[in-house]
Design a protein around this motif. Sequence first.
Motif, mmCIF file in Angstrom:
data_model
loop_
_atom_site.group_PDB
_atom_site.id
_atom_site.type_symbol
_atom_site.label_atom_id
_atom_site.label_comp_id
_atom_site.label_asym_id
_atom_site.label_seq_id
_atom_site.Cartn_x
_atom_site.Cartn_y
_atom_site.Cartn_z
ATOM 1 N N PHE A 123 0.853 -1.177 0.000
ATOM 2 C CA PHE A 123 0.000 0.000 0.000
ATOM 3 C C PHE A 123 0.890 1.227 0.000
ATOM 4 C CE2 PHE A 123 0.768 -1.196 4.370
ATOM 5 C CZ PHE A 123 0.994 -0.012 5.040
ATOM 6 N N SER A 124 0.299 2.373 -0.185
ATOM 7 C CA SER A 124 1.071 3.602 -0.078
ATOM 8 C C SER A 124 0.302 4.582 0.797
ATOM 9 C CB SER A 124 1.363 4.200 -1.451
ATOM 10 O OG SER A 124 0.180 4.563 -2.095
ATOM 11 N N ILE A 125 1.052 5.474 1.428
ATOM 12 C CA ILE A 125 0.428 6.505 2.244
ATOM 13 C C ILE A 125 0.897 7.871 1.766
ATOM 14 C CG2 ILE A 125 0.179 5.017 4.264
ATOM 15 C CD1 ILE A 125 2.434 6.623 5.581
ATOM 16 N N ALA A 126 0.021 8.843 1.933
ATOM 17 C CA ALA A 126 0.334 10.238 1.638
ATOM 18 C C ALA A 126 0.533 10.950 2.966
ATOM 19 C CB ALA A 126 -0.804 10.887 0.853
ATOM 20 N N ASN A 127 1.623 11.685 3.067
ATOM 21 C CA ASN A 127 1.973 12.406 4.276
ATOM 22 C C ASN A 127 2.062 13.884 3.922
ATOM 23 O OD1 ASN A 127 4.530 13.606 5.837
ATOM 24 N ND2 ASN A 127 3.454 12.180 7.176
ATOM 25 N N ASN A 128 1.244 14.711 4.564
ATOM 26 C CA ASN A 128 1.186 16.146 4.273
ATOM 27 C C ASN A 128 2.012 16.939 5.271
ATOM 28 O OD1 ASN A 128 -0.693 15.894 2.111
ATOM 29 N ND2 ASN A 128 -2.281 15.538 3.638
ATOM 30 N N ARG A 129 2.598 18.011 4.773
ATOM 31 C CA ARG A 129 3.363 18.932 5.612
ATOM 32 C C ARG A 129 2.914 20.345 5.272
ATOM 33 N NH1 ARG A 129 8.726 21.524 4.460
ATOM 34 N NH2 ARG A 129 9.325 22.471 6.423
ATOM 35 N N VAL A 130 2.512 21.093 6.285
ATOM 36 C CA VAL A 130 2.118 22.490 6.109
ATOM 37 C C VAL A 130 3.192 23.350 6.769
ATOM 38 C CG1 VAL A 130 0.365 24.228 6.613
ATOM 39 C CG2 VAL A 130 -0.323 21.875 6.124
ATOM 40 N N TYR A 131 3.618 24.388 6.062
ATOM 41 C CA TYR A 131 4.634 25.278 6.601
ATOM 42 C C TYR A 131 4.412 26.696 6.062
ATOM 43 C CZ TYR A 131 6.839 24.615 2.032
ATOM 44 O OH TYR A 131 7.094 24.567 0.687
ATOM 45 N N GLU B 235 3.696 33.210 3.699
ATOM 46 C CA GLU B 235 2.739 32.478 2.869
ATOM 47 C C GLU B 235 2.652 31.019 3.329
ATOM 48 O OE1 GLU B 235 2.184 31.143 -1.802
ATOM 49 O OE2 GLU B 235 3.618 32.708 -1.300
ATOM 50 N N LYS B 236 1.423 30.571 3.558
ATOM 51 C CA LYS B 236 1.200 29.189 3.985
ATOM 52 C C LYS B 236 1.307 28.271 2.773
ATOM 53 C CE LYS B 236 -2.243 26.339 6.309
ATOM 54 N NZ LYS B 236 -3.576 26.319 6.920
ATOM 55 N N LYS B 237 2.117 27.222 2.912
ATOM 56 C CA LYS B 237 2.310 26.264 1.833
ATOM 57 C C LYS B 237 2.094 24.848 2.355
ATOM 58 C CE LYS B 237 5.483 29.036 -0.859
ATOM 59 N NZ LYS B 237 6.703 29.039 -1.663
ATOM 60 N N GLU B 238 1.751 23.976 1.431
ATOM 61 C CA GLU B 238 1.551 22.572 1.796
ATOM 62 C C GLU B 238 2.253 21.699 0.767
ATOM 63 O OE1 GLU B 238 -2.044 19.311 2.473
ATOM 64 O OE2 GLU B 238 -2.507 21.447 2.408
ATOM 65 N N GLU B 239 2.906 20.663 1.252
ATOM 66 C CA GLU B 239 3.520 19.689 0.364
ATOM 67 C C GLU B 239 3.111 18.292 0.800
ATOM 68 O OE1 GLU B 239 7.686 20.663 0.733
ATOM 69 O OE2 GLU B 239 7.943 19.329 2.437
ATOM 70 N N THR B 240 3.001 17.413 -0.171
ATOM 71 C CA THR B 240 2.592 16.036 0.090
ATOM 72 C C THR B 240 3.660 15.099 -0.435
ATOM 73 O OG1 THR B 240 0.276 16.671 -0.149
ATOM 74 C CG2 THR B 240 0.776 14.333 -0.278
ATOM 75 N N HIS B 241 3.992 14.110 0.372
ATOM 76 C CA HIS B 241 4.950 13.078 -0.023
ATOM 77 C C HIS B 241 4.252 11.731 0.047
ATOM 78 C CE1 HIS B 241 8.340 15.852 -0.019
ATOM 79 N NE2 HIS B 241 7.767 16.392 1.043
ATOM 80 N N TYR B 242 4.621 10.851 -0.855
ATOM 81 C CA TYR B 242 4.004 9.525 -0.952
ATOM 82 C C TYR B 242 5.047 8.462 -0.639
ATOM 83 C CZ TYR B 242 0.453 12.252 -3.275
ATOM 84 O OH TYR B 242 -0.496 13.196 -3.558
ATOM 85 N N PHE B 243 4.639 7.468 0.147
ATOM 86 C CA PHE B 243 5.548 6.413 0.569
ATOM 87 C C PHE B 243 4.933 5.047 0.281
ATOM 88 C CE2 PHE B 243 6.326 10.130 3.169
ATOM 89 C CZ PHE B 243 7.703 10.266 3.085
ATOM 90 N N ASP B 244 5.677 4.204 -0.436
ATOM 91 C CA ASP B 244 5.253 2.827 -0.677
ATOM 92 C C ASP B 244 5.612 1.994 0.539
ATOM 93 O OD1 ASP B 244 4.243 3.260 -3.234
ATOM 94 O OD2 ASP B 244 6.217 3.014 -4.150
#
Length: 146
Positions: free
Chosen positions: A31-39, A44-53
């Motif tokens: 499976f994979s999971i998405a992990n979000n980071r807000v900074y 300016e508020k930004k968000e990035e998402t990383h995916y991990f198998d």
Amino acid sequence: MANDLNKVLLIGRMTRDPEFKSVNGSSVVNFSIANNRVYVTNGEKKEETHYFDCVAWGRLADILKQYAGKGKQVAIEGRLQQQSWETPEGKKASKIRVYVETAQLLGGQGQGGGSGGDRSDSSNSYDSGVSSGYDDYPAGDDDIPF
């Protein structure tokens, strides 16, 4: 000899239902999971998402197959492992996966879910407490179930 450490702890949402297989009589799920980071940067508020198998074996795989599904928030703990291979074009390729040793489903009933039938318990949080048994499955290229 150095005392090295390979440990990862992630909380994220499953991007798809776990893919179940049986390898030599043992259960395995991918499976994979998405992990979000807000900074905030420059105000300016930004968000990035990383995916991990991720991959889980044994009883933990059975539990994830039954109770986890796309959109479900999960906390996983495990180790990183890199697989390398040669493509049909002759180029070297590699991928890093999280080999899950423990997992805990987070959130309530309405937050994602799997195909696991009636979940009448109120906690909806499962920690297998079971070793993944990776030492029984050395990660050679022939042993990778996908």
